[in-house]
Each structure stands twice: as structure tokens, then as C-alpha cells.
Write a protein that holds these residues in place. Structure first.
Motif, mmCIF file in Angstrom:
data_model
loop_
_atom_site.group_PDB
_atom_site.id
_atom_site.type_symbol
_atom_site.label_atom_id
_atom_site.label_comp_id
_atom_site.label_asym_id
_atom_site.label_seq_id
_atom_site.Cartn_x
_atom_site.Cartn_y
_atom_site.Cartn_z
ATOM 1 N N TRP A 77 0.830 -1.205 0.000
ATOM 2 C CA TRP A 77 0.000 0.000 0.000
ATOM 3 C C TRP A 77 0.867 1.258 0.000
ATOM 4 C CZ3 TRP A 77 -4.646 -0.663 3.851
ATOM 5 C CH2 TRP A 77 -5.527 -1.614 3.340
ATOM 6 N N SER A 78 0.316 2.326 -0.545
ATOM 7 C CA SER A 78 0.991 3.627 -0.520
ATOM 8 C C SER A 78 1.012 4.160 0.911
ATOM 9 C CB SER A 78 0.252 4.616 -1.427
ATOM 10 O OG SER A 78 -1.016 4.920 -0.861
ATOM 11 N N LYS A 79 1.894 5.116 1.172
ATOM 12 C CA LYS A 79 1.946 5.746 2.503
ATOM 13 C C LYS A 79 0.609 6.383 2.843
ATOM 14 C CE LYS A 79 6.872 6.670 2.726
ATOM 15 N NZ LYS A 79 7.922 7.669 2.834
ATOM 16 N N LYS A 80 -0.026 7.003 1.867
ATOM 17 C CA LYS A 80 -1.312 7.671 2.083
ATOM 18 C C LYS A 80 -2.392 6.653 2.491
ATOM 19 C CE LYS A 80 -4.642 10.696 -0.178
ATOM 20 N NZ LYS A 80 -5.011 11.376 -1.417
ATOM 21 N N LYS A 81 -2.452 5.525 1.787
ATOM 22 C CA LYS A 81 -3.462 4.514 2.115
ATOM 23 C C LYS A 81 -3.175 3.880 3.475
ATOM 24 C CE LYS A 81 -6.239 0.815 0.275
ATOM 25 N NZ LYS A 81 -6.545 -0.055 -0.861
ATOM 26 N N LYS A 82 -1.878 3.635 3.788
ATOM 27 C CA LYS A 82 -1.522 3.089 5.099
ATOM 28 C C LYS A 82 -1.941 4.048 6.210
ATOM 29 C CE LYS A 82 2.357 0.196 3.763
ATOM 30 N NZ LYS A 82 3.793 -0.029 3.806
ATOM 31 N N LEU A 83 -1.717 5.342 6.000
ATOM 32 C CA LEU A 83 -2.113 6.340 6.991
ATOM 33 C C LEU A 83 -3.628 6.336 7.188
ATOM 34 C CD1 LEU A 83 -1.118 8.522 8.919
ATOM 35 C CD2 LEU A 83 -1.308 10.161 7.050
ATOM 36 N N SER A 84 -4.368 6.248 6.105
ATOM 37 C CA SER A 84 -5.835 6.164 6.196
ATOM 38 C C SER A 84 -6.262 4.930 6.991
ATOM 39 C CB SER A 84 -6.470 6.106 4.808
ATOM 40 O OG SER A 84 -6.342 7.330 4.153
ATOM 41 N N ALA A 85 -5.571 3.819 6.747
ATOM 42 C CA ALA A 85 -5.892 2.584 7.467
ATOM 43 C C ALA A 85 -5.603 2.733 8.956
ATOM 44 C CB ALA A 85 -5.093 1.425 6.880
#
Length: 145
Positions: A77-85
Motif C-alpha cells: 500500500w501507498s503511505k497515504k493509504k496506510k495512513l488512512s488505514a
């Protein structure tokens, strides 16, 4: 005052569901490697906590259980998607992570005999799946009086 047990820990592996569809050549259900690793890690951590406390198992009275299962976001996953998770804007719904009821079942099977006399005494409960930085499990058990 009702008896209560609280347990929270990082795990070595993601929580793994109990899988009823794994059969050996004799028709017996067997645990996946992921489930074996999860319940072994969980048992070690539970026994360590119990050895530090003078603990009396729950049973035969009705009990409530609450589980929080924490999964690491996929490395792809991208950093952005990981942060959202990690901010709980995205939830673990992948079929590889299992259904929450099967996660509860594998966890309850490990609690049997260690923490509770038998999971048939569970009359109320909740299981939640979230993303966390490391594999994680939180368990709360309370007598219902």
C-alpha cells in the motif's frame, strides 16, 4: 462487583481465523500454519500474564467478551493509504484476513481452559477488526451478574 479480565498485546503475527474448511486425507479439520502461529503466540502471552497474577478462570456464570483484532496494512500500500488505514478510515475486509466470527472462534478456542471454563458461557460479545502498526490483540472479559 463483577470479575473482569483485560489483556492487550502486540503479536508476532496477524490474528488468524479458525478455518473449518481445511481437511486432511482422513477428513479431519486441521489448523492452517497462520492459525497455529497465532494461537501459539497468543498462548505464550496469555500464560505469561496469568503467571504474574493469581488468576481464577471464568465459569460457569455467563460472561461477555470484547475483542479488538489489529492487522498490519499490506506493505504494497501507498503511505497515504496506510495512513488512512491506521486512522481507521479503511478497515481490514480482505478475505485473507478472515471473517471476524472465525477470528473470535480461534481466539476463544485458545481462551478455553486458560481463561474461561468453556466458551459456551459466552452470552454476549463483540469483535472488531482494525489496522494497527503491528499485529495486535485486545481482550476484555467480564462476568454478567
Amino acid at each position: 462487583m463483577s470479575k473482569m479480565f483485560k489483556f492487550e498485546t502486540e503479536l508476532k503475527v496477524n490474528p488468524a481465523p479458525h478455518n473449518q474448511s481445511n481437511f486432511n486425507k482422513f477428513g479431519k479439520v486441521y489448523k492452517s500454519e497462520q492459525e497455529k502461529a497465532y494461537i501459539t503466540d497468543l498462548a505464550i502471552k496469555l500464560k505469561s500474564k496469568l503467571n504474574r497474577n493469581k488468576f481464577k478462570r471464568f465459569g460457569p456464570q455467563p460472561i461477555r467478551v470484547d475483542y479488538v483484532f489489529g492487522f498490519m496494512p499490506p506493505k504494497s500500500w501507498s503511505k497515504k493509504k496506510k495512513l488512512s488505514a491506521l486512522n481507521h478510515e479503511v478497515y481490514p475486509t480482505s478475505s485473507q484476513l478472515g471473517n471476524w466470527d472465525n477470528l473470535c472462534k480461534s481466539t476463544q478456542d485458545r481462551l478455553n481452559a486458560l481463561i474461561i471454563e468453556d466458551d459456551r458461557f459466552i452470552v454476549d460479545g463483540r469483535g472488531r477488526k482494525i489496522y494497527t502498526e503491528k499485529p495486535y490483540l485486545k481482550i476484555e472479559i467480564e462476568e454478567i451478574t
